[in-house]
Design a protein around this motif. Structure first.
Motif, PDB file in Angstrom:
ATOM      1  N   ALA A   1       0.819  -1.206   0.000  1.00  0.00           N
ATOM      2  CA  ALA A   1       0.000   0.000   0.000  1.00  0.00           C
ATOM      3  C   ALA A   1       0.852   1.254   0.000  1.00  0.00           C
ATOM      4  CB  ALA A   1      -0.925   0.001   1.215  1.00  0.00           C
ATOM      5  N   ARG A   2       1.924   1.237   0.762  1.00  0.00           N
ATOM      6  CA  ARG A   2       2.802   2.418   0.815  1.00  0.00           C
ATOM      7  C   ARG A   2       3.416   2.692  -0.550  1.00  0.00           C
ATOM      8  NH1 ARG A   2       3.670   7.414   2.503  1.00  0.00           N
ATOM      9  NH2 ARG A   2       5.891   7.897   2.723  1.00  0.00           N
TER      10      ARG A   2
ATOM     11  N   GLU B   1      -6.383   8.110 -17.122  1.00  0.00           N
ATOM     12  CA  GLU B   1      -5.781   6.778 -17.176  1.00  0.00           C
ATOM     13  C   GLU B   1      -5.173   6.410 -15.822  1.00  0.00           C
ATOM     14  OE1 GLU B   1      -6.133   8.604 -21.090  1.00  0.00           O
ATOM     15  OE2 GLU B   1      -5.109   9.269 -19.260  1.00  0.00           O
ATOM     16  N   GLY B   2      -4.470   7.353 -15.215  1.00  0.00           N
ATOM     17  CA  GLY B   2      -3.870   7.090 -13.916  1.00  0.00           C
ATOM     18  C   GLY B   2      -4.908   6.862 -12.833  1.00  0.00           C
ATOM     19  N   ARG B   3      -6.001   7.593 -12.922  1.00  0.00           N
ATOM     20  CA  ARG B   3      -7.059   7.429 -11.920  1.00  0.00           C
ATOM     21  C   ARG B   3      -7.719   6.050 -12.045  1.00  0.00           C
ATOM     22  NH1 ARG B   3      -9.815  13.306 -10.560  1.00  0.00           N
ATOM     23  NH2 ARG B   3      -7.809  14.325 -10.114  1.00  0.00           N
ATOM     24  N   ALA B   4      -7.850   5.581 -13.260  1.00  0.00           N
ATOM     25  CA  ALA B   4      -8.412   4.246 -13.459  1.00  0.00           C
ATOM     26  C   ALA B   4      -7.506   3.182 -12.849  1.00  0.00           C
ATOM     27  CB  ALA B   4      -8.626   3.982 -14.945  1.00  0.00           C
ATOM     28  N   VAL B   5      -6.197   3.343 -13.007  1.00  0.00           N
ATOM     29  CA  VAL B   5      -5.244   2.405 -12.415  1.00  0.00           C
ATOM     30  C   VAL B   5      -5.349   2.442 -10.887  1.00  0.00           C
ATOM     31  CG1 VAL B   5      -2.789   1.914 -12.075  1.00  0.00           C
ATOM     32  CG2 VAL B   5      -3.641   2.476 -14.359  1.00  0.00           C
ATOM     33  N   PHE B   6      -5.459   3.640 -10.333  1.00  0.00           N
ATOM     34  CA  PHE B   6      -5.546   3.764  -8.872  1.00  0.00           C
ATOM     35  C   PHE B   6      -6.807   3.097  -8.336  1.00  0.00           C
ATOM     36  CE2 PHE B   6      -6.573   5.763  -4.850  1.00  0.00           C
ATOM     37  CZ  PHE B   6      -5.346   5.763  -4.197  1.00  0.00           C
ATOM     38  N   VAL B   7      -7.936   3.303  -8.998  1.00  0.00           N
ATOM     39  CA  VAL B   7      -9.186   2.696  -8.556  1.00  0.00           C
ATOM     40  C   VAL B   7      -9.104   1.176  -8.632  1.00  0.00           C
ATOM     41  CG1 VAL B   7     -11.637   2.412  -9.124  1.00  0.00           C
ATOM     42  CG2 VAL B   7     -10.632   4.697  -9.040  1.00  0.00           C
ATOM     43  N   ALA B   8      -8.442   0.665  -9.659  1.00  0.00           N
ATOM     44  CA  ALA B   8      -8.264  -0.789  -9.756  1.00  0.00           C
ATOM     45  C   ALA B   8      -7.465  -1.306  -8.566  1.00  0.00           C
ATOM     46  CB  ALA B   8      -7.567  -1.147 -11.066  1.00  0.00           C
ATOM     47  N   HIS B   9      -6.435  -0.570  -8.173  1.00  0.00           N
ATOM     48  CA  HIS B   9      -5.681  -0.948  -6.972  1.00  0.00           C
ATOM     49  C   HIS B   9      -6.588  -0.931  -5.746  1.00  0.00           C
ATOM     50  CE1 HIS B   9      -1.516  -1.450  -8.227  1.00  0.00           C
ATOM     51  NE2 HIS B   9      -1.620  -0.384  -8.990  1.00  0.00           N
ATOM     52  N   GLN B  10      -7.434   0.086  -5.650  1.00  0.00           N
ATOM     53  CA  GLN B  10      -8.329   0.181  -4.496  1.00  0.00           C
ATOM     54  C   GLN B  10      -9.266  -1.017  -4.401  1.00  0.00           C
ATOM     55  OE1 GLN B  10     -10.044   4.257  -4.920  1.00  0.00           O
ATOM     56  NE2 GLN B  10      -9.446   4.469  -2.777  1.00  0.00           N
ATOM     57  N   ARG B  11      -9.794  -1.453  -5.528  1.00  0.00           N
ATOM     58  CA  ARG B  11     -10.714  -2.598  -5.502  1.00  0.00           C
ATOM     59  C   ARG B  11     -10.011  -3.839  -4.928  1.00  0.00           C
ATOM     60  NH1 ARG B  11     -15.314  -1.225  -8.237  1.00  0.00           N
ATOM     61  NH2 ARG B  11     -15.119   0.389  -9.844  1.00  0.00           N
ATOM     62  N   GLY B  12      -8.803  -4.080  -5.387  1.00  0.00           N
ATOM     63  CA  GLY B  12      -8.061  -5.207  -4.838  1.00  0.00           C
ATOM     64  C   GLY B  12      -7.706  -5.010  -3.379  1.00  0.00           C
ATOM     65  N   TRP B  13      -7.453  -3.772  -2.999  1.00  0.00           N
ATOM     66  CA  TRP B  13      -7.098  -3.444  -1.619  1.00  0.00           C
ATOM     67  C   TRP B  13      -8.263  -3.724  -0.671  1.00  0.00           C
ATOM     68  CZ3 TRP B  13      -3.081  -3.178   1.169  1.00  0.00           C
ATOM     69  CH2 TRP B  13      -3.002  -2.404   2.326  1.00  0.00           C
TER      70      TRP B  13
END
Length: 327
Positions: free
Chosen positions: A242-243, A268-280
């Motif tokens: 996460a860090r 595009e970057g925001r989409a990548v971040f949201v994908a990380h959040q879903r897995g998180w």
């Protein structure tokens, strides 16, 4: 008088088995922390890894100590240096002696911290993840702040100050984590969707927040010997991951550390971040369930802990034998 909860029958683990589990634990911790320790010996700071041992004020030496959690007798451990460790007591089962975690000792030292953490974790676990903050807390910490606001002076910015200000001005800050908001610049605080306070933390935490998930690591550390070692390693590994996402989505340039940015200033970057959040969310909700199980197990094995309170005892199982270093 309140009725007393009867402690569950302990499980005795043979010395050969618990030493293998202990060794597996230290190897897993070493795989996560060796680079950090080598950099520290060389006096080289790291903007990602150091955070977990400075902000949370923990040490690698503490994390390397494996504990089985309550209700587990470690055969012959009274003959080892573990006999000097806090929160252990000698006991016997069917003529075989060893050490077991003393839940009364753990709760007498850690009880207030455990109670507060459990309240936060239970509340967070009950909510869906709120996606769409895009990791802009690091941007808000720099918003209209100039050089004085830079929190990592040895790390260059990858974007200009005017762009940082424009991104924050053009976004709706949705930070839900008080310990992030308290580092916002004075100009950024009023831009956040919600007013956050320490007193309201239980009401505001939600599982898509990177920092709420990282805090699980500190909550497990605070449980001391009451926390199973496998849970400690898994929360540490999650916090490292996460860090990294946290800093990759920031305005800082981490290319010198081999980390590519997540450009949340772009769609595009925001989409990548949201994908990380879903897995998180999926990952940390599982960790929260395990944390709450460990907290209940600590109470269920404590003979002085009153029953009631709506927290059923947890069936104790021997430590996992197939646990390896988490990804």
């Amino acid at each position: 008088m309140s009725p007393r909860r009867q402690p569950a029958d302990p499980v005795l683990v043979p010395e050969r088995l618990w030493r293998a589990l202990e060794r597996r634990h230290t190897e897993a911790v070493d795989s996560l922390t060796t680079d950090h320790l080598e950099r520290r010996r060389r006096g080289e700071p790291h903007p990602v890894a150091d955070f977990l041992f400075t902000y949370y004020r923990t040490s690698v030496a503490t994390v390397r100590r494996w504990h089985p959690g309550p209700g587990i007798i470690l055969e012959n451990a009274h003959l080892t240096e573990r006999a000097q460790w806090r929160h252990y007591e000698r006991t016997s089962l069917r003529g075989r002696s060893g050490l077991i975690v003393d839940p009364t000792s753990v709760l007498s030292r850690c009880g207030p911290r455990l109670s507060r953490a459990r309240e936060i974790v239970e509340a967070t676990a009950s909510r869906p993840g709120a996606l769409g903050c895009f990791g802009l807390h690091e941007w808000a910490m720099l918003y209209r702040g100039g050089d004085d606001a830079v929190r990592h002076p040895r790390v260059p910015l990858r974007v200009s100050q005017p762009l940082i200000d424009d991104v924050v001005d053009g976004s709706r800050l949705r930070c839900t984590h008080f310990d992030a908001l308290r580092f916002f610049t004075e100009a950024a605080v009023p831009l956040n969707k919600d007013v956050l306070t320490r007193a309201e933390q239980v009401r505001n935490e939600q599982p898509a927040c990177l920092h709420a998930g990282m805090d699980l690591y500190s909550y497990v550390v605070d449980m001391e010997a009451g926390a199973p070692g496998e849970l400690l390693v898994d929360t540490l590994a999650a916090a490292f991951d996460a860090r990294e996402v946290d800093m990759r989505s920031s305005p800082y340039d981490l290319s010198a550390w081999g980390l590519d940015p997540i450009p949340v200033e772009s769609p595009e970057g925001r989409a990548v971040f949201v994908a990380h959040q879903r897995g998180w969310v999926a990952r940390t909700q599982g960790l929260r369930a395990r944390y709450l199980e460990a907290a209940r197990a600590l109470e269920s094995t404590n003979p002085t802990c009153p029953a009631g309170a709506g927290r059923p005892p947890v069936r104790r199982q021997p430590p996992r034998t197939a646990a390896g270093p988490p990804r």
